[in-house]
Design an enzyme around this catalytic site. Structure first.
Site, PDB file in Angstrom:
ATOM      1  N   SER A  65      22.415  -3.273 -14.556  1.00 21.47           N
ATOM      2  CA  SER A  65      21.283  -3.189 -13.630  1.00 21.47           C
ATOM      3  C   SER A  65      19.919  -3.386 -14.273  1.00 21.47           C
ATOM      4  CB  SER A  65      21.317  -1.838 -12.910  1.00 21.47           C
ATOM      5  OG  SER A  65      22.488  -1.725 -12.129  1.00 21.47           O
ATOM      6  N   THR A  66      19.848  -3.451 -15.595  1.00 19.99           N
ATOM      7  CA  THR A  66      18.567  -3.772 -16.232  1.00 19.99           C
ATOM      8  C   THR A  66      18.103  -5.176 -15.838  1.00 19.99           C
ATOM      9  OG1 THR A  66      19.711  -4.562 -18.232  1.00 19.99           O
ATOM     10  CG2 THR A  66      18.957  -2.263 -18.212  1.00 19.99           C
TER      11      THR A  66
END
Length: 565
Positions: free
Chosen positions: A279-280
């Site tokens: 999710s970065t």
């Protein structure tokens, strides 16, 4: 015999005097010529060989290999003369290698070096083969070896590479092998400069700050232990120059003592290992969409109440977040479903082009020899690839790739290559524009909200205005993803009202333990590293806590509704 007549005696005397005068003149001439030669030679030495003599004398003070320092001049690698224990069986020409039995000599050596094996020493001495018996010995030990009185035991003084900070920044520095050459890290990169007689006298300054490096390693080790992770990595980067002020890969090795275990630990998780960083990637996707204009109204809500079907695949969130989410909420609560829809509207061509601008399709830019090549899908991306890449699945990059991308996202939109060299004024590369300034400003707000109100709360540190994004991705394995093996990452920057540094922390296969409330995701481990390390390194880097300042979020806060919770 009758004496010669007076006239003859006079002539003989005259000739003798004349001969004596001639000899005196010849001798005087010889002395004068010799003196002239000496004076001329002294003059020549003074005029033409003074520099050579000076250089020769100076070279005695210059190390065989140049020094490496951190950005503040702290020595990280330097040369010094050390003694070694060398067995020279040819010390007595034409005679026996030893004057006494090998066992007797071995017994005396063990008295000096108790950790050495007497039987092994006996065997090696009896072999008659020249070899090192020990690479480093102290001066007092060398004196005791001399006292044995065995000509074949020779303790020569020889240059040795020493790393005064031990394991600190080992993956950055590398090591010097028995061949005298640099290996793995900056020892290899700067090998020629460090050994060239014309340049080795000047230290090589790295961008690394030893104080920041020590703090980063300490916090990574601490959380790695709490989460019982297999490994960890981290990086601190100047967002405006690309200078890497700290880079750590754990577990590490000691460049002073290279053994088989040390060789196994030299693999660099930050620059050489590629991961799906989860999710970065979501903020990068949103930034690309804002830049392209496909996201303009941040209040617009996207359906997120049910899994998103794409052909025979379904995209899901880790838990039910809300029936609809707007862009700030999608990032704050890390919705795969919402991010995938944003990427779908952006389109494959624009999504892929933005990832290429960020360098995700090539090896990371840094001086280190070992740089991992991303797992990157070439050609036109199918719709599903675009959607999964949007939340960090489908391509794998290094944590260094991610740090450089986040620096561009928060610094006003300029991507610059990372560097381990200390840059002087005027040496900062121009870089390339990846995001608009307005996009960068908006992303700084949303990254800050993720930390104040979203999944990154454990990274918050009072007064330092940290912004960032968590990421937890399952590691791929045979037959699919391994649900029990995660790579967790927190990518951040501070202070968000005027970003100075990016900090990325990564944990490899953390476990749910009592110390992490039995949770394995990034919010419970990697985010904790950032929240702990920033207050330690901020003042070292000239960033002090200030509770009276923060980035302005007044236009975004009203957008965050209860439906997302």
């Amino acid at each position: 015999m009758a004496p010669p007549p007076p006239a003859r005696r006079y002539n003989l005397r005259t000739e003798t005097l004349k001969m004596a005068k001639q000899r005196a003149i010849v001798i005087a001439f010889i002395f004068a010529a010799a003196t002239a030669v000496l004076v001329l030679r002294v003059g020549m030495l003074g005029l033409f060989e003074a520099d050579t003599a000076h250089a020769s004398g100076s070279s005695l003070l210059v190390p065989d290999r140049g020094e490496i320092t951190d950005r503040n001049g702290i020595p990280l690698a330097r040369d010094f003369k050390s003694y070694a224990l060398w067995f020279n069986p040819k010390a007595m020409e034409g005679g026996e290698p030893l004057t006494r039995p090998a066992g007797d000599i071995a017994r005396e050596l063990v008295r000096i070096f108790p950790d050495m094996d007497e039987a092994d020493l006996t065997r090696r001495l009896a072999s008659g083969k020249g070899q090192y018996l020990r690479r480093r010995i102290l001066p007092e030990q060398a004196n005791r070896v001399h006292a044995i009185g065995e000509p074949a035991l020779n303790p020569p003084a020889e240059p040795s590479r020493y790393y005064p900070e031990g394991t600190l920044a080992a993956h950055v520095l590398g090591y010097v092998g028995a061949d005298g050459g640099g290996h793995v890290g900056m020892e290899e990169v700067f090998d020629k400069q460090l050994t060239d007689p014309s340049t080795r006298g000047a230290p090589v300054a790295l961008a690394i700050d030893a104080r920041v490096q020590a703090a980063l390693e300490d916090e990574l080790y601490r959380v790695m232990g709490l989460a019982q992770a297999k490994g960890a990595g981290g990086i601190v980067m100047d967002v405006d120059t690309g200078e890497v002020v700290a880079l750590a890969s754990l577990p590490t090795f000691d460049p002073n003592h290279i053994d088989e275990r040390g060789m196994e630990l030299m693999f660099n998780r930050v620059t050489n290992q590629v991961y799906e960083l989860g999710s970065t990637f979501k903020p990068l996707t949103v930034a690309a969409a804002i830049d392209a204009g496909t996201v303009g109204n941040l209040a617009r809500r996207w359906p997120t109440g049910a899994p998103l079907r794409v052909g025979r695949f379904s995209i899901r969130d880790s838990h039910k977040i809300g029936n609809t989410l707007n862009v700030p909420e999608i990032l704050m609560h890390s919705s795969n479903i919402g991010t995938a829809q944003i990427a779908d509207e952006l389109g494959s061509a624009r999504m892929k082009a933005k990832m290429e601008q960020l360098g995700f399709n090539e090896r990371p830019h840094i001086e280190l020899p070992a740089r991992g090549f991303p797992i990157w899908r070439s050609g036109e991306w199918p719709r599903l690839t675009t959607m999964t890449v949007s939340y960090g699945h489908g391509i794998a990059v290094t944590p260094l790739h991610l740090a450089s991308a986040y620096a561009a996202m928060v610094n006003g939109g300029i991507w610059r290559p990372a560097t381990l060299k200390k840059l002087n004024a005027g040496e900062v590369p121009q870089g390339r524009r990846v995001f608009k300034e307005a996009t960068s400003a908006r992303m700084r707000q949303m990254l800050r909200m993720i930390v104040t109100d979203g999944t990154g709360r454990k990274a918050d540190a009072p007064g330092f205005r940290i912004g960032g994004k968590t990421g937890s991705a399952e590691k791929p394995g045979a037959g699919g993803y391994k649900r029990t093996s995660l790579v967790t990452t927190f990518a951040s920057a501070f202070p968000m009202d005027n970003p100075r540094y990016v900090v990325v922390a990564m944990m490899d296969e953390p476990q749910g333990t009592a110390a992490t409330s039995y949770q394995r995701t990034a919010a419970w481990n990697a985010a904790m590293v950032v929240g702990n390390v920033v207050p330690r390194i901020g003042p070292m880097l000239g960033v002090y806590p200030d509770d009276s300042r923060d980035i302005d979020l007044t236009d975004l806060r009203p957008l965050v509704g209860k439906e997302a919770h």
